[in-house]
Design an enzyme around this catalytic site. Structure first.
Site, PDB file in Angstrom:
ATOM      1  CG  ASP A  31     -22.829  60.648 -53.816  1.00 48.71           C
ATOM      2  OD1 ASP A  31     -22.081  60.011 -54.571  1.00 48.71           O
ATOM      3  OD2 ASP A  31     -23.305  60.168 -52.762  1.00 48.71           O
TER       4      ASP A  31
ATOM      5  N   PRO B 266     -34.009  61.775 -44.214  1.00 49.60           N
ATOM      6  CG  PRO B 266     -34.928  59.770 -43.444  1.00 49.60           C
ATOM      7  CD  PRO B 266     -34.916  60.685 -44.632  1.00 49.60           C
TER       8      PRO B 266
ATOM      9  CE  LYS C 235     -26.753  58.381 -53.011  1.00 51.62           C
ATOM     10  NZ  LYS C 235     -26.176  57.114 -52.501  1.00 51.62           N
TER      11      LYS C 235
ATOM     12  CB  SER D  89     -30.148  57.387 -44.079  1.00 48.94           C
ATOM     13  OG  SER D  89     -30.530  57.725 -42.763  1.00 48.94           O
ATOM     14  N   GLY D  90     -27.361  57.314 -46.270  1.00 49.87           N
ATOM     15  CA  GLY D  90     -26.979  56.836 -47.584  1.00 49.87           C
ATOM     16  C   GLY D  90     -27.847  57.357 -48.707  1.00 49.87           C
ATOM     17  CG  LEU D  91     -31.604  57.951 -47.966  1.00 47.49           C
ATOM     18  CD1 LEU D  91     -32.763  58.387 -47.073  1.00 47.49           C
ATOM     19  CD2 LEU D  91     -32.083  56.929 -49.003  1.00 47.49           C
ATOM     20  N   GLY D  92     -27.998  60.618 -49.739  1.00 48.62           N
ATOM     21  CA  GLY D  92     -27.422  61.753 -50.460  1.00 48.62           C
ATOM     22  C   GLY D  92     -28.113  63.077 -50.229  1.00 48.62           C
ATOM     23  N   GLY D  93     -28.780  63.240 -49.084  1.00 51.52           N
ATOM     24  CA  GLY D  93     -29.536  64.463 -48.849  1.00 51.52           C
ATOM     25  C   GLY D  93     -28.693  65.724 -48.920  1.00 51.52           C
TER      26      GLY D  93
ATOM     27  CB  SER E   6     -24.722  65.070 -52.349  1.00 53.93           C
ATOM     28  OG  SER E   6     -23.589  64.647 -51.624  1.00 53.93           O
ATOM     29  CB  SER E   7     -29.960  65.957 -52.970  1.00 49.09           C
ATOM     30  OG  SER E   7     -31.095  66.432 -53.659  1.00 49.09           O
TER      31      SER E   7
END
Length: 286
Positions: free
Chosen positions: A132, A90, A9, A93-97, A99-100
């Site tokens: 998240d 990655p 995200k 990096s702030g992409l919520g991996g 949490s996803s």
């Protein structure tokens, strides 16, 4: 075996309204899933097993493991599962991996173990894992408030291309470090997020100038190479870009796909970063 993509995200807007008594911050944010994704599969097993294609994840404390254990406990499940995680997003990096991944595992195990429950039950479970995680149960485009647990689904955004840049140098205890820099002058009213929300609801095209992230001015102090990239992008006439979450990954919308590919080519040989040309990912697309 059941398999699902686990999407990253970005935050089209991320405002902090105030600090709560529990130590978290009240946020006003528009979250948007993007096409960059991990892959997760689950199957029945005699014992709980989690496999991953990377050694950098401490599986015992990973959100995938925590999510699986919480599903078992909440719904009194005696069965086990073999969970296979293929990482492409990655990390840190702030992409919520993470949490996803947790949300995807919740959805997959619900189906694998034939759990009968309400969506609110899943939201409550997700919220107990991380701020998240509730958003990722459905993904797409959503207005997110509270500490991240209040999700209001929005219409699918008009699909757009974006360039995403992530850095190989990681910030230690990144989220805690970023939030420790927040002062009262960083708090905003939520009006910027409301404007982004209105453009989405009315079907208008989003541009970089519409977007906002409270951490845009904070993260460059922790990633020296980020300042170098900002200069490179400015030289390429891209002066509007924003962090993903609390960073340090950054992105910018670029409607011209050929131009996006040109910019990625210019970044290709810089050894301290990775770049991706990707798209927004709508809830209705699976």
């Amino acid at each position: 075996m059941l398999t699902s993509k686990s999407y990253a995200k970005i935050n089209l807007s991320l405002e902090l309204l105030n600090k709560r008594k529990d130590g978290f911050h009240n946020i006003s944010s528009i979250m948007q899933t993007i096409s960059l994704s991990d892959l997760i599969s689950v199957s029945l097993s005699d014992q709980m097993i989690i496999d991953s294609n990377t050694d950098s994840i401490p599986l015992g404390s990973n959100l995938v493991y925590i999510a699986a254990q919480k599903v078992k406990e909440k719904f009194n499940i005696k069965q086990n599962a073999h969970i296979k995680l293929t990482k492409n997003i990655p990390m840190s990096s702030g992409l919520g991996g993470g949490s996803s991944n947790a949300a995807t595992v919740i959805n997959l195990l619900k189906e694998l173990w034939d759990i009968k429950c309400s969506h609110q039950d899943l939201l409550d479970l997700a919220s107990s894992i991380g701020s998240d995680v509730p958003f990722f149960l459905s993904g797409g485009t959503a207005f997110v408030s509270g500490r991240g647990e209040i999700i209001n689904q929005l219409p699918d955004v008009q699909t757009f291309n974006l360039i995403l840049i992530t850095f190989k140098d990681l910030i230690k205890d990144k989220t805690t470090t970023m939030y420790s820099n927040i002062q009262s002058e960083h708090f905003t009213s939520g009006a910027i997020t409301s404007n982004v929300k209105d453009k989405i609801v009315t079907g208008k095209t989003l541009n970089n100038g519409d977007l906002f992230n409270v951490f845009d001015l904070i993260v460059p102090n922790y990633i020296p190479n980020l300042k170098n990239i900002i200069k490179i992008l400015t030289d390429l006439n891209f002066e509007e870009f924003h962090l993903a979450g609390s960073g340090p990954g950054l992105f910018f919308i670029i409607h011209d796909l050929k131009k996006a590919e040109y910019v990625q080519k210019e970044l290709k040989n810089i050894d301290y970063l990775d770049s991706f040309v990707i798209q927004s990912h709508n809830q209705s697309v699976r």
